[in-house]
Scaffold this motif. Sequence first.
Motif, PDB file in Angstrom:
ATOM      1  N   ASP A 278       0.793  -1.250  -0.026  1.00 59.64           N
ATOM      2  CA  ASP A 278       0.063   0.131   0.068  1.00 59.64           C
ATOM      3  C   ASP A 278       0.892   1.430   0.013  1.00 59.64           C
ATOM      4  N   THR A 279       0.603   2.215  -0.719  1.00 56.34           N
ATOM      5  CA  THR A 279       1.436   3.372  -0.443  1.00 56.34           C
ATOM      6  C   THR A 279       0.582   4.144   0.463  1.00 56.34           C
ATOM      7  N   THR A 280       1.679   4.781   1.300  1.00 56.53           N
ATOM      8  CA  THR A 280       1.449   5.304   2.854  1.00 56.53           C
ATOM      9  C   THR A 280       1.529   7.158   2.524  1.00 56.53           C
ATOM     10  N   ILE A 281       0.883   7.678   3.325  1.00 57.12           N
ATOM     11  CA  ILE A 281       0.972   9.236   3.357  1.00 57.12           C
ATOM     12  C   ILE A 281       2.453   9.599   4.006  1.00 57.12           C
ATOM     13  N   GLU A 282       3.228   8.711   4.205  1.00 56.79           N
ATOM     14  CA  GLU A 282       4.818   8.884   4.358  1.00 56.79           C
ATOM     15  C   GLU A 282       5.455   8.915   3.305  1.00 56.79           C
ATOM     16  N   GLU A 283       4.968   8.174   2.187  1.00 54.55           N
ATOM     17  CA  GLU A 283       5.724   7.839   1.192  1.00 54.55           C
ATOM     18  C   GLU A 283       5.431   8.971   0.050  1.00 54.55           C
ATOM     19  N   GLN A 284       4.330   9.435   0.082  1.00 55.59           N
ATOM     20  CA  GLN A 284       3.935  10.489  -1.092  1.00 55.59           C
ATOM     21  C   GLN A 284       3.094  11.464  -0.216  1.00 55.59           C
ATOM     22  N   ARG A 285       4.076  12.634  -0.187  1.00 57.54           N
ATOM     23  CA  ARG A 285       3.510  13.727   0.630  1.00 57.54           C
ATOM     24  C   ARG A 285       3.812  15.109   0.287  1.00 57.54           C
ATOM     25  N   GLN A 286       3.111  16.141   0.570  1.00 53.59           N
ATOM     26  CA  GLN A 286       3.496  17.497   0.341  1.00 53.59           C
ATOM     27  C   GLN A 286       4.749  17.696   1.025  1.00 53.59           C
ATOM     28  N   THR A 287       5.677  18.427   0.458  1.00 58.46           N
ATOM     29  CA  THR A 287       6.862  19.036   0.971  1.00 58.46           C
ATOM     30  C   THR A 287       7.119  20.448   0.699  1.00 58.46           C
ATOM     31  N   ASP A 288       8.135  21.048   0.986  1.00 56.77           N
ATOM     32  CA  ASP A 288       8.725  22.351   0.555  1.00 56.77           C
ATOM     33  C   ASP A 288       9.078  22.352  -1.214  1.00 56.77           C
ATOM     34  N   TRP A 289       9.530  21.368  -1.449  1.00 61.59           N
ATOM     35  CA  TRP A 289       9.717  21.108  -2.819  1.00 61.59           C
ATOM     36  C   TRP A 289       8.324  20.693  -3.817  1.00 61.59           C
ATOM     37  N   MET A 290       7.402  20.484  -3.222  1.00 63.47           N
ATOM     38  CA  MET A 290       6.219  20.053  -4.058  1.00 63.47           C
ATOM     39  C   MET A 290       4.744  20.557  -3.195  1.00 63.47           C
ATOM     40  N   LYS A 291       4.540  21.643  -3.487  1.00 61.90           N
ATOM     41  CA  LYS A 291       3.523  22.328  -2.563  1.00 61.90           C
ATOM     42  C   LYS A 291       2.052  22.102  -2.846  1.00 61.90           C
ATOM     43  N   TYR A 292       1.787  21.239  -4.004  1.00 57.26           N
ATOM     44  CA  TYR A 292       0.547  21.045  -4.250  1.00 57.26           C
ATOM     45  C   TYR A 292       0.016  19.836  -3.493  1.00 57.26           C
ATOM     46  N   ASN A 293      -1.428  19.464  -3.468  1.00 56.15           N
ATOM     47  CA  ASN A 293      -1.935  18.655  -2.726  1.00 56.15           C
ATOM     48  C   ASN A 293      -1.354  17.385  -2.937  1.00 56.15           C
ATOM     49  N   SER A 294      -1.235  16.274  -1.846  1.00 58.82           N
ATOM     50  CA  SER A 294      -0.763  15.163  -2.262  1.00 58.82           C
ATOM     51  C   SER A 294      -1.452  13.803  -1.675  1.00 58.82           C
ATOM     52  N   LEU A 295      -1.210  12.743  -1.378  1.00 57.01           N
ATOM     53  CA  LEU A 295      -1.866  11.782  -1.108  1.00 57.01           C
ATOM     54  C   LEU A 295      -2.767  11.912   0.035  1.00 57.01           C
ATOM     55  N   ASP A 296      -2.423  12.496   1.131  1.00 57.70           N
ATOM     56  CA  ASP A 296      -3.498  12.537   2.052  1.00 57.70           C
ATOM     57  C   ASP A 296      -4.780  13.550   1.731  1.00 57.70           C
ATOM     58  N   SER A 297      -4.530  14.264   0.783  1.00 60.95           N
ATOM     59  CA  SER A 297      -5.666  15.012   0.278  1.00 60.95           C
ATOM     60  C   SER A 297      -6.538  14.292  -0.574  1.00 60.95           C
ATOM     61  N   PHE A 298      -6.042  13.008  -1.169  1.00 61.34           N
ATOM     62  CA  PHE A 298      -6.774  12.198  -2.180  1.00 61.34           C
ATOM     63  C   PHE A 298      -7.382  11.068  -1.603  1.00 61.34           C
ATOM     64  N   LEU A 299      -7.211  11.087  -0.281  1.00 61.08           N
ATOM     65  CA  LEU A 299      -8.117   9.977   0.430  1.00 61.08           C
ATOM     66  C   LEU A 299      -9.250  10.319   1.311  1.00 61.08           C
ATOM     67  N   ASN A 300     -10.223   9.347   1.735  1.00 58.84           N
ATOM     68  CA  ASN A 300     -11.112   9.944   2.698  1.00 58.84           C
ATOM     69  C   ASN A 300     -10.716   9.772   3.911  1.00 58.84           C
ATOM     70  N   SER A 301     -11.504  10.528   4.976  1.00 60.69           N
ATOM     71  CA  SER A 301     -11.006  10.710   6.171  1.00 60.69           C
ATOM     72  C   SER A 301     -10.494   9.228   6.873  1.00 60.69           C
ATOM     73  N   ASN A 302     -10.982   8.186   6.465  1.00 64.24           N
ATOM     74  CA  ASN A 302     -10.541   7.087   7.113  1.00 64.24           C
ATOM     75  C   ASN A 302      -9.399   6.434   6.575  1.00 64.24           C
ATOM     76  N   GLN A 303      -9.123   6.952   5.366  1.00 64.74           N
ATOM     77  CA  GLN A 303      -7.765   6.783   4.458  1.00 64.74           C
ATOM     78  C   GLN A 303      -8.005   5.083   4.044  1.00 64.74           C
ATOM     79  N   ASN A 304      -9.510   4.858   3.760  1.00 63.08           N
ATOM     80  CA  ASN A 304      -9.722   3.308   3.422  1.00 63.08           C
ATOM     81  C   ASN A 304     -10.106   3.424   2.018  1.00 63.08           C
TER      82      ASN A 304
END
Length: 323
Positions: A278-304
């Motif tokens: 599974d891809t985790t929100i630790e592996e794909q996330r927003q950073t200072d070098w990529m300021k757009y939304n990332s995985l945690d914004s693309f999942l529902n609140s339960n992340q399921n």
Amino acid sequence: MQYFKSFYNYILNEKELSVWIKDIPSLLIHWEETKNSDFESWKKIIKKIPIIQSPLTELKNQVALTNLSECINKEDILKLESLLKKLSPWRKGPFTFGPIKINTEWRSDWKWKRIIRHIAPLKNRKVLDVGCGNGYYMWRMLGEEARSIIGVDPSQLFFSQFNASKKLLGINNDIYFIPLPFEKIPPANCFDTVFSMGVLYHRVSPIEHLSQLRDQLRPGGELVLETMVVPGDETTVLVPKGRYAQMRNVYFFPSSKALVVWLEKCKFTNIKIVNESDTTIEEQRQTDWMKYNSLDSFLNSNQNLTVEGYPPPRRVIITANRP
Ligand SMILES: Nc1ncnc2c1ncn2[C@@H]1O[C@H](C[S@+](CC[C@H]([NH3+])C(=O)[O-])CC(=O)[O-])[C@@H](O)[C@H]1O
């Protein structure tokens, strides 16, 4: 032309790649003539990046230039950092250029760790990386002592990021980026290893993509395929109605078992599912070098589930051989 001179020399001297000489230069001339408007500004940024005399690099365990602080002063390091920031968003990495840490959206090093232990050693192999992004994995392949590496990706931003890191790392091995869609590249039947990572779900015709990958390999050569999959059996394939995890231009998400059937249909042998995770929100996330939304914004609140209600991102790594 300036970008491709050494690449043309390389393919002219590699007998098996001489089939490319007929078509690729005209495709690249067309590319030169139709580049997007931002490209000129990216080109200027790369021009300003300093050439480091005697760079010390580390590519086996990370992509790093280790002696930058000894080569340029603090002020120039800050200037360099701001130049590199202008090439944002940086999605694949991380890159360490002395004290400059490009903390990319993806921990691509984690994926490489999952892959490297399962594939034929790359030492002395001729490698093709389809959908190479900014070339992060190409540097890691060089760290494994591949003989030559060709990356193919139509993104002009990623091409620019590749050129920036190439200039900084000061590497002149046979490592080339062709900024074209893979479908345009004629079959060469000669690569020892072909990678297709994160590309299959973007293809309208996945079976055609797999066949084109096969036709770049030499007989016995290895395909390393990485793509998103869904839970299910040999008959399960998700075709999202619109977006998937907010991504556009996505088409087929098979189960791993269905993907094996596709590979069999394309006459691959020795097909092995070597990793599924599974891809985790630790592996794909927003950073200072990529300021757009990332995985945690693309999942529902339960992340399921994804925000569209589909199974969340899960990726498979499969190795297979051309018979
Ligand atoms: N027709 C095409 N031909 C070649 N490349 C294409 C095409 N269409 C899109 N791409 C490129 O395929 C890459 C997909 S990302 C994977 C990057 C890397 N491989 C990774 O595994 O991290 C997806 C992900 O984030 O996983 C992008 O760089 C596109 O420009």
